[in-house]
Design a protein around this motif. Structure first.
Motif, PDB file in Angstrom:
ATOM      1  N   THR A 142      37.898 -38.719  -8.901  1.00 48.12           N
ATOM      2  CA  THR A 142      38.045 -39.954  -7.903  1.00 48.12           C
ATOM      3  C   THR A 142      37.015 -39.643  -6.652  1.00 48.12           C
ATOM      4  O   THR A 142      36.638 -38.572  -6.357  1.00 48.12           O
ATOM      5  CB  THR A 142      39.484 -39.779  -7.412  1.00 48.12           C
ATOM      6  N   ASP A 162      30.368 -44.539  -3.175  1.00 48.11           N
ATOM      7  CA  ASP A 162      30.898 -44.852  -1.918  1.00 48.11           C
ATOM      8  C   ASP A 162      30.132 -45.010  -0.964  1.00 48.11           C
ATOM      9  O   ASP A 162      29.049 -45.926  -1.082  1.00 48.11           O
ATOM     10  CB  ASP A 162      31.905 -43.478  -1.765  1.00 48.11           C
ATOM     11  N   SER A 165      31.130 -43.904 -14.389  1.00 44.35           N
ATOM     12  CA  SER A 165      31.934 -44.505 -13.453  1.00 44.35           C
ATOM     13  C   SER A 165      31.584 -45.777 -13.617  1.00 44.35           C
ATOM     14  O   SER A 165      32.555 -46.980 -13.927  1.00 44.35           O
ATOM     15  CB  SER A 165      31.631 -44.256 -12.068  1.00 44.35           C
ATOM     16  N   THR A 205      38.542 -43.649  -3.094  1.00 36.28           N
ATOM     17  CA  THR A 205      39.800 -43.981  -4.016  1.00 36.28           C
ATOM     18  C   THR A 205      41.062 -42.979  -3.154  1.00 36.28           C
ATOM     19  O   THR A 205      41.997 -43.411  -3.310  1.00 36.28           O
ATOM     20  CB  THR A 205      39.516 -43.514  -5.348  1.00 36.28           C
ATOM     21  N   HIS A 255      39.801 -45.711 -10.225  1.00 35.67           N
ATOM     22  CA  HIS A 255      39.710 -46.578  -9.210  1.00 35.67           C
ATOM     23  C   HIS A 255      40.890 -47.193  -9.059  1.00 35.67           C
ATOM     24  O   HIS A 255      41.362 -47.775  -7.970  1.00 35.67           O
ATOM     25  CB  HIS A 255      38.584 -47.613  -9.073  1.00 35.67           C
ATOM     26  N   LYS A 275      33.981 -49.395 -14.594  1.00 36.76           N
ATOM     27  CA  LYS A 275      34.512 -50.238 -13.823  1.00 36.76           C
ATOM     28  C   LYS A 275      34.101 -51.764 -14.094  1.00 36.76           C
ATOM     29  O   LYS A 275      34.723 -52.657 -13.946  1.00 36.76           O
ATOM     30  CB  LYS A 275      33.703 -50.140 -12.396  1.00 36.76           C
TER      31      LYS A 275
END
Length: 289
Positions: A49, A143, A232, A53, A26, A236
């Motif tokens: 990505t 997203d 992911s 991003t 990210h 994060k």
């Protein structure tokens, strides 16, 4: 080392019954600690990505930074665009130098999914770019793509074969019970469905929603044919929590080098644990170098 297509990387992984982790990044700094983790374990790796991003950092900028990191750490590296529904963004990524793209038309009918996937294959496959598509619907949020739990649908094995035969797609992400994000309970993975799909589909399969799935479950998925494992949310979260903990314990310590190093170290340990989980440690081979 220049960026490579993920197709041969994943084909070899499936044949050898190990996995390759695709890590969502990210920020530019996260690219380097993902590659650093892979380099320390001598593992091929896929940097991944989202469309968000790409829009934030720029496709060309991402390609330049991932290429620089790959050359610095000398590790076989693919660069993948995940869950993209927009053909123009896919074109942008391919022209910038991405070596793998995902066309996600899983929200459409089977016929429309085939049609949109074939468009991307016509655009990308002759360039050596890997293409990934999805059948069924993986639950969770990626997203701006939101699939509620009640709307999630598992892939039908015979449709997976028909889809691969109709499109020639080199990698397939069938929905098998995982979800994007962190699970509230134990994920309900349909291992029998994976085995059925893998028996009749000879391309590498992709496990979406790999964050927080128990290691033994991921290993079982890999053994059944899931060659690419997406991670992911855990990365994060580890990164962000390290920064939050830094300011909770040292509120006056404002040097970014201090708190970003802690964030990097925390996320890097997650990355290394995932590489070991799929048994890709020490899988850098001469044909990739």
């Amino acid at each position: 080392m220049p960026l490579i297509s993920t197709t041969p990387m994943l084909e070899k992984a499936r044949a050898d019954k190990h996995g390759i982790v695709a890590f969502n990044v990210h920020s530019f700094d996260s690219i380097f600690w993902v590659l650093e983790a892979a380099a320390e374990l001598r593992s091929p790796v896929i940097v991944q990505t989202t469309v968000g991003t790409v829009k934030q950092l720029g496709a060309k900028n991402i390609v330049q930074v991932v290429t620089a990191a790959s050359e610095y750490y000398d590790i076989p590296t693919g660069l993948h665009l995940d869950h993209c529904t927009d053909l123009e963004v896919i074109k942008e990524a391919i022209h910038a130098g991405y070596t793998s793209v995902m066309i996600d038309a899983s929200m459409h009918s089977f016929e429309k999914n085939v049609e949109r996937t074939k468009k991307v294959i016509d655009l990308a496959k002759s360039l050596g770019v890997n293409i990934e598509a999805e059948l069924g619907k993986v639950g969770g949020v990626e997203d701006d793509i939101v699939v509620n739990e009640e709307d999630a649908q598992k892939a039908v094995p015979i449709e997976c074969k028909q889809f691969v035969d109709s499109t020639g797609v080199p990698t397939l992400a069938p929905a098998i019970g995982t979800a994007h994000g962190i699970y509230k309970g134990k994920p309900n993975i349909d291992f029998n469905r994976i085995a059925e799909i893998a028996k009749i589909v000879d391309v590498p399969l992709v496990l979406h929603g790999g964050s927080a799935v128990p290691d033994e479950d991921v290993r079982r998925c890999v053994a059944l044919g899931m060659a690419k494992v997406n991670v992911s949310t855990e990365l994060k979260n580890a990164y962000s929590e390290a920064i939050r903990n830094h300011f909770a314990t040292e509120p006056e310590s404002l040097d970014p080098r201090a708190y970003l190093q802690k964030a990097k170290d925390a996320a890097k340990e997650i990355a290394k644990s995932k590489i070991r989980m799929v048994d890709s440690e020490n899988k850098v081979i001469p044909s990739f170098v």
